[in-house]
Write an enzyme that holds these catalytic residues in place. Structure first.
Site, PDB file in Angstrom:
ATOM      1  N   HIS A 298       0.420  -1.217   0.305  1.00 44.50           N
ATOM      2  CA  HIS A 298       0.137  -0.072   0.271  1.00 44.50           C
ATOM      3  C   HIS A 298       0.870   1.270  -0.223  1.00 44.50           C
ATOM      4  O   HIS A 298       1.497   1.693   1.196  1.00 44.50           O
ATOM      5  CB  HIS A 298      -0.682  -0.215   1.113  1.00 44.50           C
ATOM      6  CG  HIS A 298      -1.768   0.983   1.366  1.00 44.50           C
ATOM      7  ND1 HIS A 298      -2.301   2.009   2.292  1.00 44.50           N
ATOM      8  CD2 HIS A 298      -2.900   1.737   0.547  1.00 44.50           C
ATOM      9  CE1 HIS A 298      -2.948   2.202   1.853  1.00 44.50           C
ATOM     10  NE2 HIS A 298      -3.372   2.971   1.365  1.00 44.50           N
ATOM     11  N   ARG A 299       0.551   2.075  -0.987  1.00 44.70           N
ATOM     12  CA  ARG A 299       1.498   3.325  -0.976  1.00 44.70           C
ATOM     13  C   ARG A 299       2.592   2.999  -1.126  1.00 44.70           C
ATOM     14  O   ARG A 299       3.569   3.164  -0.958  1.00 44.70           O
ATOM     15  CB  ARG A 299       1.745   4.447  -0.271  1.00 44.70           C
ATOM     16  CG  ARG A 299      -0.599   5.091  -0.492  1.00 44.70           C
ATOM     17  CD  ARG A 299      -0.036   6.077   0.309  1.00 44.70           C
ATOM     18  NE  ARG A 299      -1.909   6.126   1.325  1.00 44.70           N
ATOM     19  CZ  ARG A 299      -2.356   6.432   1.949  1.00 44.70           C
ATOM     20  NH1 ARG A 299      -1.616   7.332   3.255  1.00 44.70           N
ATOM     21  NH2 ARG A 299      -3.383   6.511   2.824  1.00 44.70           N
TER      22      ARG A 299
ATOM     23  N   GLU B  16       0.279  -0.653  -4.948  1.00 49.15           N
ATOM     24  CA  GLU B  16      -0.447   0.470  -5.291  1.00 49.15           C
ATOM     25  C   GLU B  16       0.164   2.170  -4.699  1.00 49.15           C
ATOM     26  O   GLU B  16       0.365   1.952  -3.874  1.00 49.15           O
ATOM     27  CB  GLU B  16      -2.065   0.072  -4.028  1.00 49.15           C
ATOM     28  CG  GLU B  16      -2.782   0.713  -4.049  1.00 49.15           C
ATOM     29  CD  GLU B  16      -2.653   2.440  -3.444  1.00 49.15           C
ATOM     30  OE1 GLU B  16      -3.383   2.957  -3.394  1.00 49.15           O
ATOM     31  OE2 GLU B  16      -1.826   2.561  -2.830  1.00 49.15           O
TER      32      GLU B  16
ATOM     33  N   ASP C 104      -0.994   6.329  -5.531  1.00 49.98           N
ATOM     34  CA  ASP C 104      -2.189   7.446  -6.237  1.00 49.98           C
ATOM     35  C   ASP C 104      -1.661   8.360  -7.241  1.00 49.98           C
ATOM     36  O   ASP C 104      -0.579   8.793  -6.594  1.00 49.98           O
ATOM     37  CB  ASP C 104      -2.509   8.088  -4.807  1.00 49.98           C
ATOM     38  CG  ASP C 104      -2.498   7.391  -3.103  1.00 49.98           C
ATOM     39  OD1 ASP C 104      -3.254   6.634  -3.600  1.00 49.98           O
ATOM     40  OD2 ASP C 104      -1.786   6.724  -2.724  1.00 49.98           O
TER      41      ASP C 104
ATOM     42  N   HIS D   1      -0.305  10.792  -2.307  1.00 56.29           N
ATOM     43  CA  HIS D   1      -1.539  10.247  -2.103  1.00 56.29           C
ATOM     44  C   HIS D   1      -2.856  11.985  -1.804  1.00 56.29           C
ATOM     45  O   HIS D   1      -4.142  11.470  -2.276  1.00 56.29           O
ATOM     46  CB  HIS D   1      -1.876   9.403  -0.817  1.00 56.29           C
ATOM     47  CG  HIS D   1      -3.355   9.225   0.234  1.00 56.29           C
ATOM     48  ND1 HIS D   1      -3.440   9.828   1.061  1.00 56.29           N
ATOM     49  CD2 HIS D   1      -3.999   8.522  -0.427  1.00 56.29           C
ATOM     50  CE1 HIS D   1      -5.395   9.531   1.140  1.00 56.29           C
ATOM     51  NE2 HIS D   1      -5.323   8.414   0.459  1.00 56.29           N
TER      52      HIS D   1
ATOM     53  N   GLU E 264      -3.567   4.568  -8.502  1.00 56.95           N
ATOM     54  CA  GLU E 264      -5.311   4.896  -7.706  1.00 56.95           C
ATOM     55  C   GLU E 264      -5.724   6.632  -8.401  1.00 56.95           C
ATOM     56  O   GLU E 264      -4.672   6.826  -7.760  1.00 56.95           O
ATOM     57  CB  GLU E 264      -5.119   4.964  -6.676  1.00 56.95           C
ATOM     58  CG  GLU E 264      -7.056   5.812  -5.450  1.00 56.95           C
ATOM     59  CD  GLU E 264      -7.270   5.290  -4.543  1.00 56.95           C
ATOM     60  OE1 GLU E 264      -7.634   5.965  -4.310  1.00 56.95           O
ATOM     61  OE2 GLU E 264      -6.193   4.997  -3.656  1.00 56.95           O
TER      62      GLU E 264
ATOM     63  N   LYS F 196      -6.642  10.185  -8.534  1.00 57.40           N
ATOM     64  CA  LYS F 196      -7.064  10.851  -7.072  1.00 57.40           C
ATOM     65  C   LYS F 196      -8.145  11.804  -7.350  1.00 57.40           C
ATOM     66  O   LYS F 196      -7.933  12.663  -7.531  1.00 57.40           O
ATOM     67  CB  LYS F 196      -6.152  11.497  -5.963  1.00 57.40           C
ATOM     68  CG  LYS F 196      -5.078   9.804  -5.253  1.00 57.40           C
ATOM     69  CD  LYS F 196      -5.826   9.415  -4.792  1.00 57.40           C
ATOM     70  CE  LYS F 196      -6.383   9.738  -3.342  1.00 57.40           C
ATOM     71  NZ  LYS F 196      -6.986   8.884  -1.646  1.00 57.40           N
TER      72      LYS F 196
ATOM     73  N   ASP G 252       0.120  -1.850   4.744  1.00 56.69           N
ATOM     74  CA  ASP G 252       1.064  -1.259   4.690  1.00 56.69           C
ATOM     75  C   ASP G 252       2.374  -1.528   5.201  1.00 56.69           C
ATOM     76  O   ASP G 252       3.402  -1.869   5.125  1.00 56.69           O
ATOM     77  CB  ASP G 252       0.531  -0.300   6.146  1.00 56.69           C
ATOM     78  CG  ASP G 252      -0.688   0.283   5.580  1.00 56.69           C
ATOM     79  OD1 ASP G 252      -0.770   0.911   4.723  1.00 56.69           O
ATOM     80  OD2 ASP G 252      -1.110   0.705   6.854  1.00 56.69           O
TER      81      ASP G 252
END
Length: 250
Positions: A9-10, A36, A38, A51, A118, A120, A237
């Site tokens: 995640h990120r 992943e 953003d 993000h 993703e 945003k 995470d």
């Protein structure tokens, strides 16, 4: 049942600055199946990987992403705010910058790592972002598996209109009625659901779990339950925890 994939995640956000090349490198070194990220647009229309809609939380800069040029943004440190992390390195972390999508794609080039982008676009619509993202993936993606997701449904539908072969996923933190009907009628490839939706009622997604990626899954018991269910992917995470358990299962 297909094996559940593990996405960072990120990047590797529990241990390294989020959405940075450093974090992405560390996640890749761990052996994640995917990362992943953003994306948003700067004032001069560059696709950058961050993000929040502002720089305030994750960098030493301030202001909205949409109001600052790429050149100005590159003055900000994306690592200096993480001195509380156990492995903080005062020599290298302050040098981290908010990356562009192109830089991330170039970093990934030698690896088979999947990429979840993703968009945003819930707060600001970022005119033309879908076209820009697709163009960059086309130029620098080298044929890798890319999943485009967003909470803002029109964004991913535009992606599909621009490229019928693109893989799109609708991000959600609340249930919808008859999810399979949405999947088929909107030509979605997957749902990206909060863990609460999935774990509160697994029968709700009968027959669809192969089309479900779940965020943000950090608790070991939740990781185990979701792997037992056979969801497509877990976004965490703490990807090292999920990978360790995945290896143990083997």
């Amino acid at each position: 049942m297909t094996e559940t994939k593990i996405y960072g995640h990120r990047g590797f956000m529990a241990s390294f600055p989020e959405n940075t090349l450093l974090g992405f490198r560390k996640a890749i070194e761990l052996g994640v199946d995917g990362i992943e990220i953003d994306v948003q647009l700067t004032k001069d229309g560059e696709v950058v990987v961050i993000h929040d809609e502002t720089f305030d939380r994750t960098t030493d800069g301030v202001g909205y992403v949409k109001d600052i040029s790429l050149k100005e943004m590159k003055q900000f440190s994306a690592g200096v705010n993480y001195t509380h992390f156990p492995n903080y390195d005062k020599e290298t972390w302050p040098m981290e910058r908010v990356p562009t999508l192109q830089e991330v794609l170039e970093l990934l080039e030698p690896y088979p790592t999947e990429l979840n982008i993703e968009l945003k676009t819930s707060l600001f619509q970022y005119k033309g972002i879908e076209n820009k993202v697709l163009s960059l993936v086309n130029d620098y993606g080298k044929g890798r598996k890319v999943i485009y997701s967003s909470f803002h449904l029109p964004s991913i539908l535009r992606i599909k209109q621009l490229d019928p072969n693109a893989e799109i996923a609708w991000l959600m933190h609340q249930r919808i009625s008859h999810p399979k009907d949405y999947l088929l009628s909107l030509d979605l490839d997957a749902f990206h659901l909060s863990k609460q939706i999935v774990l509160s009622d697994t029968s709700y997604l009968t027959g669809l779990l192969g089309n479900v990626r779940v965020w943000t899954v950090n608790d070991m018991d939740d990781i185990k339950r979701l792997m037992d269910l056979g969801v497509n992917a877990i976004i965490s995470d703490f990807p090292e925890k999920a990978l360790r358990y995945k290896d143990e299962r083997k």
